[in-house]
Scaffold this motif. Structure first.
Motif, PDB file in Angstrom:
ATOM      1  N   VAL A  24      12.369  11.086   1.877  1.00 31.27           N
ATOM      2  CA  VAL A  24      12.322  12.334   2.636  1.00 31.27           C
ATOM      3  C   VAL A  24      13.520  12.414   3.570  1.00 31.27           C
ATOM      4  O   VAL A  24      14.108  11.404   3.954  1.00 31.27           O
ATOM      5  CB  VAL A  24      11.008  12.454   3.436  1.00 31.27           C
ATOM      6  CG1 VAL A  24       9.817  12.432   2.511  1.00 31.27           C
ATOM      7  CG2 VAL A  24      10.902  11.337   4.483  1.00 31.27           C
ATOM      8  N   THR A  62      10.485   6.583   1.091  1.00 33.65           N
ATOM      9  CA  THR A  62       9.727   7.761   0.671  1.00 33.65           C
ATOM     10  C   THR A  62      10.633   8.886   0.177  1.00 33.65           C
ATOM     11  O   THR A  62      10.152   9.859  -0.422  1.00 33.65           O
ATOM     12  CB  THR A  62       8.863   8.301   1.821  1.00 33.65           C
ATOM     13  OG1 THR A  62       9.700   8.553   2.971  1.00 33.65           O
ATOM     14  CG2 THR A  62       7.782   7.306   2.194  1.00 33.65           C
ATOM     15  N   ASN A  98      13.461  14.294   6.566  1.00 36.84           N
ATOM     16  CA  ASN A  98      13.105  14.491   7.973  1.00 36.84           C
ATOM     17  C   ASN A  98      11.607  14.294   8.173  1.00 36.84           C
ATOM     18  O   ASN A  98      10.850  14.052   7.230  1.00 36.84           O
ATOM     19  CB  ASN A  98      13.531  15.887   8.450  1.00 36.84           C
ATOM     20  CG  ASN A  98      13.029  16.983   7.515  1.00 36.84           C
ATOM     21  OD1 ASN A  98      11.841  17.034   7.207  1.00 36.84           O
ATOM     22  ND2 ASN A  98      13.933  17.840   7.063  1.00 36.84           N
ATOM     23  N   ARG A 143       4.451  16.318   5.255  1.00 35.74           N
ATOM     24  CA  ARG A 143       3.945  16.994   4.055  1.00 35.74           C
ATOM     25  C   ARG A 143       3.554  15.985   2.977  1.00 35.74           C
ATOM     26  O   ARG A 143       2.572  16.166   2.270  1.00 35.74           O
ATOM     27  CB  ARG A 143       5.011  17.951   3.517  1.00 35.74           C
ATOM     28  CG  ARG A 143       5.183  19.216   4.359  1.00 35.74           C
ATOM     29  CD  ARG A 143       6.358  20.040   3.885  1.00 35.74           C
ATOM     30  NE  ARG A 143       6.486  21.281   4.645  1.00 35.74           N
ATOM     31  CZ  ARG A 143       7.562  22.065   4.608  1.00 35.74           C
ATOM     32  NH1 ARG A 143       8.602  21.717   3.846  1.00 35.74           N
ATOM     33  NH2 ARG A 143       7.602  23.171   5.320  1.00 35.74           N
ATOM     34  N   LEU A 144       4.345  14.917   2.872  1.00 38.44           N
ATOM     35  CA  LEU A 144       4.038  13.870   1.896  1.00 38.44           C
ATOM     36  C   LEU A 144       2.707  13.204   2.224  1.00 38.44           C
ATOM     37  O   LEU A 144       1.868  12.998   1.347  1.00 38.44           O
ATOM     38  CB  LEU A 144       5.166  12.833   1.874  1.00 38.44           C
ATOM     39  CG  LEU A 144       4.932  11.585   1.019  1.00 38.44           C
ATOM     40  CD1 LEU A 144       4.749  11.952  -0.451  1.00 38.44           C
ATOM     41  CD2 LEU A 144       6.094  10.601   1.178  1.00 38.44           C
ATOM     42  N   LEU A 189       9.309  16.463   9.012  1.00 41.94           N
ATOM     43  CA  LEU A 189       8.479  17.507   8.416  1.00 41.94           C
ATOM     44  C   LEU A 189       8.139  17.170   6.965  1.00 41.94           C
ATOM     45  O   LEU A 189       6.982  17.287   6.532  1.00 41.94           O
ATOM     46  CB  LEU A 189       9.195  18.857   8.493  1.00 41.94           C
ATOM     47  CG  LEU A 189       8.440  20.051   7.885  1.00 41.94           C
ATOM     48  CD1 LEU A 189       7.095  20.247   8.571  1.00 41.94           C
ATOM     49  CD2 LEU A 189       9.292  21.317   7.992  1.00 41.94           C
ATOM     50  N   GLU A 190       9.143  16.718   6.219  1.00 43.05           N
ATOM     51  CA  GLU A 190       8.912  16.337   4.820  1.00 43.05           C
ATOM     52  C   GLU A 190       7.980  15.129   4.735  1.00 43.05           C
ATOM     53  O   GLU A 190       7.141  15.035   3.838  1.00 43.05           O
ATOM     54  CB  GLU A 190      10.240  16.025   4.132  1.00 43.05           C
ATOM     55  CG  GLU A 190      11.095  17.247   3.846  1.00 43.05           C
ATOM     56  CD  GLU A 190      12.349  16.893   3.053  1.00 43.05           C
ATOM     57  OE1 GLU A 190      12.423  15.769   2.514  1.00 43.05           O
ATOM     58  OE2 GLU A 190      13.251  17.744   2.974  1.00 43.05           O
ATOM     59  N   LEU A 191       8.128  14.217   5.682  1.00 42.02           N
ATOM     60  CA  LEU A 191       7.267  13.038   5.712  1.00 42.02           C
ATOM     61  C   LEU A 191       5.814  13.441   5.979  1.00 42.02           C
ATOM     62  O   LEU A 191       4.890  12.923   5.356  1.00 42.02           O
ATOM     63  CB  LEU A 191       7.749  12.068   6.791  1.00 42.02           C
ATOM     64  CG  LEU A 191       7.039  10.713   6.850  1.00 42.02           C
ATOM     65  CD1 LEU A 191       7.233   9.931   5.554  1.00 42.02           C
ATOM     66  CD2 LEU A 191       7.559   9.893   8.043  1.00 42.02           C
TER      67      LEU A 191
END
Length: 208
Positions: free
Chosen positions: A187, A185, A189, A195-196, A191-193
């Protein structure tokens, strides 16, 4: 490579087509003109973005009937209706069917270009948003079915040990899948995952 939007003119009056074409060309926009709805349907390529300036009263297929035909073929081309003798029921019918505007001839050149540019800008924003959403979706589509099963559990904050117990696989296998999810993906971390997944409207919990 993106295709430049085009303004399509459909009007049975040559003088009107010529006048509209001159106004649009002066504004720096490409256009194509057609003398009938039938001619437009035979020539139009749905992959070309833009908007349609459409006369209401024409021999053969009229403007409202052309609008219905485009809807029937699932062609989402924004329509600005132009008419010399419109009425409220006609306007309401066109707008309810999805027309973006209904103008009475003769239309001031400045107003017409403002309306066209507003439509094209809106269409460009929608295209940009759809492109971004497809790019996000593609990042998730690269995951295997097992990784898609683990993904929402990771996002919910479950530990590798908990995930292993929940789906009955080894702790080490969860570690491997978790690392692959982050790599595929793109990302950095959790948090980014998260958000995705939110951007792609992925359910937060797997169905059990």
């Amino acid at each position: 490579m993106s295709t430049q939007p085009c303004v399509f003119i459909v009007d049975d009056d040559y003088a009107v087509r010529d006048g509209l074409g001159l106004v649009i060309e002066t504004a720096g926009l490409p256009y194509q003109a057609f003398e009938s709805a039938e001619q437009f349907l035979q020539s139009y390529c749905p992959s070309i973005p833009g908007c349609l300036l459409l006369d209401v009263n024409m021999p053969g297929l009229n403007g409202l009937e052309l609008q219905a035909e485009l809807i029937r073929h699932n062609i989402h081309l924004p329509i600005i209706f132009l008419t010399g003798n419109g009425n409220i029921p006609m306007t309401v019918r066109a707008i309810k069917a999805g027309a973006v505007d209904f103008l009475t001839k003769p239309v001031p050149s400045k107003l017409l270009i403002e309306r066209i540019q507003a439509v094209l800008q809106h269409e460009a924003q929608i295209h940009e948003q759809n492109t971004a959403e497809r790019a996000l979706s593609n990042r998730l589509n690269s995951l295997t079915s097992r990784e898609m099963e683990i993904l929402p559990l990771v996002v919910e904050g479950h530990s590798n040990k908990d995930i292993a117990r929940l789906i009955n696989i080894s702790f080490r296998t969860v570690e491997i899948h978790r690392a692959r999810i982050l790599k595929k993906t793109g990302v950095a971390n959790l948090l980014e995952l998260a958000r995705l997944c939110e951007a792609c409207k992925l359910p937060s919990e797997p169905t059990r």
